[in-house]
Design an enzyme around this catalytic site. Structure first.
Site, PDB file in Angstrom:
ATOM      1  N   ARG A 140       3.621  60.511 -39.483  1.00  0.00           N
ATOM      2  CA  ARG A 140       2.560  61.123 -40.277  1.00  0.00           C
ATOM      3  C   ARG A 140       2.927  60.956 -41.754  1.00  0.00           C
ATOM      4  NH1 ARG A 140       3.818  64.928 -36.151  1.00  0.00           N
ATOM      5  NH2 ARG A 140       2.092  65.261 -34.677  1.00  0.00           N
TER       6      ARG A 140
ATOM      7  N   HIS B  85      -2.934  57.146 -41.651  1.00  0.00           N
ATOM      8  CA  HIS B  85      -2.935  57.601 -40.260  1.00  0.00           C
ATOM      9  C   HIS B  85      -3.429  56.508 -39.316  1.00  0.00           C
ATOM     10  CE1 HIS B  85      -1.899  61.268 -38.173  1.00  0.00           C
ATOM     11  NE2 HIS B  85      -2.901  61.092 -37.337  1.00  0.00           N
TER      12      HIS B  85
ATOM     13  N   LYS C 154       5.170  68.455 -37.371  1.00  0.00           N
ATOM     14  CA  LYS C 154       4.245  69.588 -37.304  1.00  0.00           C
ATOM     15  C   LYS C 154       4.852  70.735 -36.513  1.00  0.00           C
ATOM     16  CE  LYS C 154      -0.170  69.012 -36.657  1.00  0.00           C
ATOM     17  NZ  LYS C 154      -1.475  68.593 -36.097  1.00  0.00           N
TER      18      LYS C 154
ATOM     19  N   HIS D 130       3.816  64.477 -30.256  1.00  0.00           N
ATOM     20  CA  HIS D 130       2.666  65.193 -29.710  1.00  0.00           C
ATOM     21  C   HIS D 130       3.140  66.371 -28.859  1.00  0.00           C
ATOM     22  CE1 HIS D 130      -0.182  61.471 -30.022  1.00  0.00           C
ATOM     23  NE2 HIS D 130      -0.115  62.153 -31.150  1.00  0.00           N
TER      24      HIS D 130
ATOM     25  N   ARG E 123      -0.502  54.954 -37.710  1.00  0.00           N
ATOM     26  CA  ARG E 123       0.023  55.755 -36.593  1.00  0.00           C
ATOM     27  C   ARG E 123      -0.812  55.519 -35.339  1.00  0.00           C
ATOM     28  NH1 ARG E 123       2.913  60.660 -35.405  1.00  0.00           N
ATOM     29  NH2 ARG E 123       1.680  62.176 -34.223  1.00  0.00           N
TER      30      ARG E 123
ATOM     31  N   TYR F 109      -5.312  57.582 -26.498  1.00  0.00           N
ATOM     32  CA  TYR F 109      -5.226  56.165 -26.849  1.00  0.00           C
ATOM     33  C   TYR F 109      -5.527  55.268 -25.650  1.00  0.00           C
ATOM     34  CZ  TYR F 109      -3.269  57.945 -31.136  1.00  0.00           C
ATOM     35  OH  TYR F 109      -3.105  58.625 -32.316  1.00  0.00           O
TER      36      TYR F 109
END
Length: 281
Positions: free
Chosen positions: A139, A229, A165, A255, A232, A264
């Site tokens: 990120r 992004h 995150k 994640h 990514r 994806y």
């Protein structure tokens, strides 16, 4: 004397709700919350009615995607207030955000486009930034926060300790090429110095990384509104295309759930029933 939950002001409630979140989340969510309270005439949250919430929702003059983010933020505030005991019932569960078209597939570059983007970077630092965003799947905030102590050699390549995150730390391995490219930027930097330096000597800011990527995309002749992004997203899609296990990709990207990573697979399927039909044309 400490305030009881029901005596908290709106400002105090917002501060408690945002504590520990990332700087970008804090900035965005605070704006949504302050606009919401202005719309309801600064009522305490316990006095806000379902009609107040619905009228605020109707007042949002933005795209469906922006509305979903705004509504999601206020629903999060209501959930937090319920858990804290500020309100007795969570009205947010009765408000449904608008559904939106999944545009993830539109934000995945081809491998050729990624290479064009890398080649179009005008200076070594910018090329290294673009390559690291892609090869490590970082990120923007994670890349900007890197210090040299976060990078360690590993075989012919290296490993990066990433603070992501929700305060989660993960380790990402990178190959020989990108590792050597980043090491060439180090010079006499110390362990606590930023890997990517701003003009003022501190960590590079997010907006500058956006500028670097957009400039490279323009130089490469890529017309889409490319952002960091996208690299990514491209990392995720291309890794799966090349056989990377989905649980490994989940860990690499940081994640919280493999269900997030599975987006994806749906964005770029490898097979479709329509390919089994006869096309005489």
């Amino acid at each position: 004397m400490l305030n009881t939950p029901t005596s908290l002001s709106n400002a105090e409630l917002i501060s408690l709700w945002l504590h520990g979140k990332s700087p970008n989340t804090i900035d965005g969510y605070r704006r949504y919350a302050e606009r919401f309270f202005r719309h309801v005439s600064d009522k305490p949250l316990r006095d806000v009615t379902l009609m107040d919430f619905q009228l605020w929702e109707m007042s949002l003059n933005s795209s469906d995607n922006s509305k979903r983010v705004a509504i999601g933020a206020i629903k999060s505030l209501f959930s937090f207030a319920k858990e804290l005991g500020v309100i007795s019932s969570n009205l947010g569960i009765l408000v449904k955000p608008p559904s939106a078209k999944n545009t993830l597939a539109e934000r995945i570059l081809s491998e050729e486009q990624v290479q064009q983007l890398m080649n179009a970077a005008s200076i070594a630092r910018d090329r290294a930034i673009i390559r690291l965003l892609y090869f490590a799947g970082l990120r923007v905030s994670e890349l900007c926060a890197l210090s040299w102590r976060d990078l360690k050699p590993r075989g012919d390549g290296g490993q990066i300790t990433v603070f992501g995150k929700a305060g989660k730390t993960r380790v990402v391995l990178i190959g020989k090429g990108i590792w050597q490219e980043i090491q060439q930027l180090k010079g006499t930097s110390l362990a606590d110095d930023p890997v990517f330096i701003s003009s003022k000597g501190g960590h590079l800011c997010r907006s500058m990384v956006f500028h670097i990527v957009k400039k490279a995309a323009k130089n490469a002749g890529i017309e889409e509104n490319v952002s960091p992004h996208w690299l990514r997203h491209s990392h995720a899609s291309h890794s799966l295309d090349r056989g990377a296990p989905i649980h490994l990709l989940q860990k690499t990207l940081g994640h919280s759930s493999v269900a997030i990573t599975e987006r994806y697979l749906h964005a770029r399927p490898t097979d479709s029933s329509g390919l089994y039909l006869v096309d005489d044309d």
